[in-house]
Structures are given as C-alpha cells and as structure tokens.
Design a protein around this motif. Structure first.
Motif, PDB file in Angstrom:
ATOM      1  N   ARG A 169       0.841  -1.200   0.000  1.00 41.13           N
ATOM      2  CA  ARG A 169       0.000   0.000   0.000  1.00 41.13           C
ATOM      3  C   ARG A 169       0.872   1.243   0.000  1.00 41.13           C
ATOM      4  N   GLY A 170       0.538   2.184  -0.857  1.00 32.61           N
ATOM      5  CA  GLY A 170       1.316   3.407  -0.972  1.00 32.61           C
ATOM      6  C   GLY A 170       1.162   4.355   0.198  1.00 32.61           C
ATOM      7  N   ASP A 171       0.101   4.186   0.981  1.00 35.54           N
ATOM      8  CA  ASP A 171      -0.126   5.085   2.113  1.00 35.54           C
ATOM      9  C   ASP A 171       0.485   4.573   3.412  1.00 35.54           C
ATOM     10  N   VAL A 172       1.150   3.430   3.367  1.00 41.39           N
ATOM     11  CA  VAL A 172       1.785   2.858   4.558  1.00 41.39           C
ATOM     12  C   VAL A 172       3.282   3.174   4.533  1.00 41.39           C
ATOM     13  N   VAL A 173       3.738   3.819   5.593  1.00 35.38           N
ATOM     14  CA  VAL A 173       5.156   4.158   5.720  1.00 35.38           C
ATOM     15  C   VAL A 173       5.919   3.006   6.365  1.00 35.38           C
ATOM     16  N   GLY A 174       5.278   2.338   7.338  1.00 41.74           N
ATOM     17  CA  GLY A 174       5.940   1.244   8.024  1.00 41.74           C
ATOM     18  C   GLY A 174       5.043   0.623   9.071  1.00 41.74           C
ATOM     19  N   ALA A 175       5.621  -0.289   9.825  1.00 44.96           N
ATOM     20  CA  ALA A 175       4.890  -0.953  10.902  1.00 44.96           C
ATOM     21  C   ALA A 175       5.826  -1.097  12.093  1.00 44.96           C
ATOM     22  N   LEU A 176       5.264  -0.886  13.264  1.00 40.06           N
ATOM     23  CA  LEU A 176       6.020  -1.033  14.504  1.00 40.06           C
ATOM     24  C   LEU A 176       5.407  -2.187  15.283  1.00 40.06           C
ATOM     25  N   VAL A 177       6.217  -3.179  15.572  1.00 44.32           N
ATOM     26  CA  VAL A 177       5.748  -4.344  16.320  1.00 44.32           C
ATOM     27  C   VAL A 177       6.406  -4.297  17.695  1.00 44.32           C
ATOM     28  N   CYS A 178       5.592  -4.400  18.734  1.00 41.47           N
ATOM     29  CA  CYS A 178       6.143  -4.327  20.086  1.00 41.47           C
ATOM     30  C   CYS A 178       5.387  -5.287  20.999  1.00 41.47           C
ATOM     31  N   GLY A 179       5.893  -5.430  22.200  1.00 43.48           N
ATOM     32  CA  GLY A 179       5.251  -6.304  23.162  1.00 43.48           C
ATOM     33  C   GLY A 179       6.155  -7.444  23.583  1.00 43.48           C
ATOM     34  N   SER A 180       5.591  -8.322  24.380  1.00 39.11           N
ATOM     35  CA  SER A 180       6.385  -9.377  25.008  1.00 39.11           C
ATOM     36  C   SER A 180       6.922 -10.422  24.025  1.00 39.11           C
TER      37      SER A 180
END
Length: 52
Positions: free
Chosen positions: A18-29
């Motif tokens: 998707r052109g409107d997605v810059v990135g993704a941040l995954v966090c947690g245990s």
C-alpha cells in the motif's frame, strides 16, 4: 519460524504494497522474548502524512 512471526507476516502481507503505509512497529512481550500465555502481538501501522 515461530508461530507469532508467521502470524505477523500473514497479517502484514495485505499492508506491504500500500502506498499510504510508511511502516509498521511491532512491540510487546513476543518481540522482547518474554511472552506469557496471555500475550498478544501489538502492531502499529504507520501511515503517510497525507492520510486522514
């Protein structure tokens, strides 16, 4: 590959091109390596500035 990593890759598949997605941040245990039986996967989709 861990089950959570496979689930993450499956989820992100629809977002990657998707052109409107810059990135993704995954966090947690799971990411830190200390999950419990109540843990989930926290994903933040980062959108481009022009998205309302």
């Amino acid at each position: 590959m861990d089950k959570w990593t496979l689930a993450l890759e499956t989820f992100l598949k629809d977002w990657k091109d998707r052109g409107d997605v810059v990135g993704a941040l995954v966090c947690g245990s799971y990411v830190t390596g200390y999950p419990s039986k109540r843990s989930n996967i926290d994903i933040h989709i980062i959108l481009a500035d022009h998205v309302e």
